[in-house]
Design a protein around this motif. Structure first.
Motif, PDB file in Angstrom:
ATOM      1  N   ILE A  38      -3.389   8.618   6.053  1.00  0.00           N
ATOM      2  CA  ILE A  38      -3.835   8.031   4.787  1.00  0.00           C
ATOM      3  C   ILE A  38      -2.830   8.341   3.677  1.00  0.00           C
ATOM      4  O   ILE A  38      -2.454   7.470   2.887  1.00  0.00           O
ATOM      5  N   ALA A  39      -2.392   9.587   3.645  1.00  0.00           N
ATOM      6  CA  ALA A  39      -1.462  10.002   2.593  1.00  0.00           C
ATOM      7  C   ALA A  39      -0.172   9.187   2.670  1.00  0.00           C
ATOM      8  O   ALA A  39       0.396   8.796   1.649  1.00  0.00           O
ATOM      9  N   ALA A  40       0.273   8.916   3.907  1.00  0.00           N
ATOM     10  CA  ALA A  40       1.518   8.152   4.060  1.00  0.00           C
ATOM     11  C   ALA A  40       1.352   6.740   3.506  1.00  0.00           C
ATOM     12  O   ALA A  40       2.239   6.207   2.840  1.00  0.00           O
ATOM     13  N   LEU A  41       0.199   6.148   3.773  1.00  0.00           N
ATOM     14  CA  LEU A  41      -0.051   4.797   3.255  1.00  0.00           C
ATOM     15  C   LEU A  41      -0.114   4.791   1.728  1.00  0.00           C
ATOM     16  O   LEU A  41       0.403   3.889   1.074  1.00  0.00           O
ATOM     17  N   GLU A  42      -0.750   5.823   1.193  1.00  0.00           N
ATOM     18  CA  GLU A  42      -0.859   5.894  -0.267  1.00  0.00           C
ATOM     19  C   GLU A  42       0.508   6.107  -0.909  1.00  0.00           C
ATOM     20  O   GLU A  42       0.822   5.528  -1.949  1.00  0.00           O
ATOM     21  N   GLN A  43       1.289   6.932  -0.227  1.00  0.00           N
ATOM     22  CA  GLN A  43       2.626   7.215  -0.731  1.00  0.00           C
ATOM     23  C   GLN A  43       3.474   5.943  -0.771  1.00  0.00           C
ATOM     24  O   GLN A  43       4.191   5.680  -1.725  1.00  0.00           O
ATOM     25  N   GLN A  44       3.340   5.162   0.298  1.00  0.00           N
ATOM     26  CA  GLN A  44       4.097   3.918   0.368  1.00  0.00           C
ATOM     27  C   GLN A  44       3.687   2.966  -0.760  1.00  0.00           C
ATOM     28  O   GLN A  44       4.527   2.365  -1.422  1.00  0.00           O
ATOM     29  N   ARG A  45       2.388   2.886  -0.982  1.00  0.00           N
ATOM     30  CA  ARG A  45       1.896   2.019  -2.053  1.00  0.00           C
ATOM     31  C   ARG A  45       2.420   2.486  -3.414  1.00  0.00           C
ATOM     32  O   ARG A  45       2.909   1.696  -4.211  1.00  0.00           O
ATOM     33  N   ASP A  46       2.331   3.797  -3.654  1.00  0.00           N
ATOM     34  CA  ASP A  46       2.775   4.325  -4.942  1.00  0.00           C
ATOM     35  C   ASP A  46       4.273   4.088  -5.148  1.00  0.00           C
ATOM     36  O   ASP A  46       4.732   3.786  -6.246  1.00  0.00           O
ATOM     37  N   ARG A  47       5.003   4.235  -4.044  1.00  0.00           N
ATOM     38  CA  ARG A  47       6.445   4.052  -4.132  1.00  0.00           C
ATOM     39  C   ARG A  47       6.793   2.605  -4.490  1.00  0.00           C
ATOM     40  O   ARG A  47       7.687   2.327  -5.289  1.00  0.00           O
TER      41      ARG A  47
ATOM     42  N   GLN B 116       5.316 -11.936   4.425  1.00  0.00           N
ATOM     43  CA  GLN B 116       4.943 -10.519   4.327  1.00  0.00           C
ATOM     44  C   GLN B 116       5.220  -9.983   2.921  1.00  0.00           C
ATOM     45  O   GLN B 116       4.438  -9.233   2.359  1.00  0.00           O
ATOM     46  N   ARG B 117       6.352 -10.411   2.376  1.00  0.00           N
ATOM     47  CA  ARG B 117       6.710  -9.937   1.035  1.00  0.00           C
ATOM     48  C   ARG B 117       5.645 -10.349   0.023  1.00  0.00           C
ATOM     49  O   ARG B 117       5.201  -9.547  -0.795  1.00  0.00           O
ATOM     50  N   SER B 118       5.224 -11.620   0.088  1.00  0.00           N
ATOM     51  CA  SER B 118       4.222 -12.099  -0.864  1.00  0.00           C
ATOM     52  C   SER B 118       2.913 -11.329  -0.718  1.00  0.00           C
ATOM     53  O   SER B 118       2.273 -10.975  -1.710  1.00  0.00           O
ATOM     54  N   VAL B 123      -0.969  -7.670  -3.117  1.00  0.00           N
ATOM     55  CA  VAL B 123      -1.994  -6.638  -2.914  1.00  0.00           C
ATOM     56  C   VAL B 123      -1.545  -5.279  -3.450  1.00  0.00           C
ATOM     57  O   VAL B 123      -2.253  -4.632  -4.212  1.00  0.00           O
ATOM     58  N   LEU B 124      -0.356  -4.854  -3.057  1.00  0.00           N
ATOM     59  CA  LEU B 124       0.043  -3.491  -3.419  1.00  0.00           C
ATOM     60  C   LEU B 124       0.646  -3.386  -4.813  1.00  0.00           C
ATOM     61  O   LEU B 124       0.440  -2.399  -5.511  1.00  0.00           O
ATOM     62  N   ARG B 150       1.840  -5.850   9.083  1.00  0.00           N
ATOM     63  CA  ARG B 150       3.213  -5.986   9.585  1.00  0.00           C
ATOM     64  C   ARG B 150       4.233  -5.668   8.502  1.00  0.00           C
ATOM     65  O   ARG B 150       5.260  -5.041   8.753  1.00  0.00           O
ATOM     66  N   GLY B 151       3.930  -6.110   7.280  1.00  0.00           N
ATOM     67  CA  GLY B 151       4.843  -5.830   6.172  1.00  0.00           C
ATOM     68  C   GLY B 151       4.967  -4.336   5.920  1.00  0.00           C
ATOM     69  O   GLY B 151       6.057  -3.811   5.700  1.00  0.00           O
ATOM     70  N   ARG B 152       3.842  -3.652   5.994  1.00  0.00           N
ATOM     71  CA  ARG B 152       3.865  -2.207   5.766  1.00  0.00           C
ATOM     72  C   ARG B 152       4.656  -1.487   6.848  1.00  0.00           C
ATOM     73  O   ARG B 152       5.432  -0.579   6.565  1.00  0.00           O
ATOM     74  N   GLU B 153       4.440  -1.916   8.090  1.00  0.00           N
ATOM     75  CA  GLU B 153       5.190  -1.306   9.192  1.00  0.00           C
ATOM     76  C   GLU B 153       6.684  -1.503   8.994  1.00  0.00           C
ATOM     77  O   GLU B 153       7.470  -0.578   9.174  1.00  0.00           O
TER      78      GLU B 153
END
Lengths: 251, 165
Positions: A38-47, B116-118, B123-124, B150-153
């Motif tokens: 979860i933390a990794a996903l949050e970190q990615q979003r924040d980044r 994926q970019r869109s 969302v993020l 997929r975009g996140r990966e």
């Protein structure tokens, strides 16, 4: 019971319903690996948010505000090409160019660093006040060589010549070598400013002779297609440009 | 009605920085972005009646901006110009001593396929709920979810876990 990635993603994005969300939140306390995912996903979003955050405080060009201030809905001009043809966007485009130049110089810093680390910047490219500038054999070739000539021993091929939207003479080039660098440079204030430069993967194993244009990296072709004003110069226009020292003729 | 229109214009002005950011990340070219945004604003004003009060104005505008860009890409394809939609940009490695995380992240995003970019941007970055983002992209919510995943990966692969402020 393992939790699938999609559920974690929905958790982080606030897309689980309240009950599911609470249940997962409770599990986190006793499941460190899960908490780490979860933390990794949050970190990615924040980044990601940080990376795009600064753009919000940039001033919006007056031309864009002006659209909204127009007294009546503007006549529907849907096609950008049509609008470009009108030439009405001249002033606006300049504002765009300033930003583009800024973005380009940022990107160039990275490209320059990349070229240096690849041992390719060498004496041909230097980072000056206005960005990356051609030097040495590259600068000489840009000034002297015609696009049909092949590399004539200079190790540089000129792909095509053109005028950019600001009116400057520009030339797309390929710097030969174990790792060829392709790019485009425009004549500004007496030097060749390299607006885009890309180090290619190692030269084609086939060893066959390709035309210079086909060796231009897609990113370079794209940059050229974005910046070109009209058609590439033909041979006579190119000669005329060279004869004039690539100075823009007075209008 | 004209008061409503004035209110919408005011809201649109407030949205400009976000719309511009979206357009830039979408087109990956600042001058294109401003051209696209200008055309999108003109379109929006011309058919302001089709916006339904009570729905999100930002989603509506994101939709128009993206459709304007996709139309432009199609027009360029017809004219035989270099395809700009999913052309990989100069691949600048993200790590390797890069000093600027902003640039690394933006480059990584630019290297993703547009779809994926869109999805990631809406969302993020823009914080739209899945349902809104799916509507903007005109896709089912399940498709949105898989594009996001997929975009996140892909981002994770490109950028790793490094995260300097």
């Amino acid at each position: 019971m393992s939790v699938d990635e999609e559920t974690l993603m929905r958790y982080v994005d606030g897309e689980l319903d309240a009950e599911q969300h609470a249940a997962l939140a409770r599990r986190l306390a006793s499941d460190p690996p899960l908490a780490a995912r979860i933390a990794a996903l949050e970190q990615q979003r924040d980044r990601l948010q940080r990376a795009y955050g600064a753009e919000l405080s940039e001033p919006v060009p007056a031309a864009l505000r002006a659209v909204l201030a127009a007294p009546a809905p503007a006549a529907a001009v849907a096609d950008l090409a049509q609008r470009r043809a009108r030439g009405a966007a001249r002033a606006r485009r300049w504002a765009g160019r300033e930003w583009a130049a800024m973005a380009a110089s940022l990107a160039l810093g990275v490209i320059a660093a990349q070229l240096w680390s690849a041992g390719r910047a060498g004496p041909e490219l230097a980072l000056g006040a206005g960005g990356l500038v051609a030097r040495g054999r590259l600068a000489a070739a840009l000034s002297e060589q015609l696009s049909g000539e092949g590399d004539a021993g200079s190790g540089v091929r000129i792909g095509l010549s053109y005028r950019d939207r600001a009116g400057a003479f520009c030339r797309a080039f390929v710097l030969q070598g174990a790792r060829p660098v392709s790019g485009a440079a425009c004549r500004v204030d007496g030097s060749w400013r390299v607006g885009v430069a890309v180090a290619s993967p190692a030269a084609g194993a086939s060893g066959e002779l390709r035309t210079a244009a086909s060796e231009l990296a897609p990113a370079v072709l794209r940059a050229v297609s974005d910046d070109i004003d009209g058609e590439p110069l033909d041979a006579s226009a190119e000669r005329a440009g060279r004869a004039a020292g690539w100075q823009v003729p007075a209008r | 009605m004209s008061d409503d229109l004035a209110a919408i214009r005011t809201e649109l002005v407030a949205l400009l920085p976000r719309l511009r950011r979206f357009a830039r990340a979408l087109t990956r070219h600042a001058a294109d972005a401003d051209d696209v945004l200008q055309a999108a604003l003109e379109k929006a004003l011309a058919r302001i009646g089709s916006w339904q009060p009570g729905t999100r104005l930002d989603s509506w505008m994101f939709t128009i901006v993206r459709n304007t860009w996709l139309d432009e890409v199609r027009a360029r394809r017809r004219r035989g110009e270099v395809d700009v939609l999913d052309t990989a940009l100069a691949t600048v490695p993200a790590a390797e001593g890069s000093v600027d995380d902003t640039l690394s992240v933006q480059r990584a995003m630019e290297s993703l396929p547009e779809e994926q970019r869109s999805a990631l941007l809406l969302v993020l970055v823009e914080g739209l709920p899945y349902r809104e983002a799916a509507t903007v992209l005109d896709i089912p919510i399940g498709t949105l979810t898989s594009r996001l995943a997929r975009g996140r990966e892909a981002l994770q692969r490109l950028l790793g876990g490094r995260s300097e402020p």
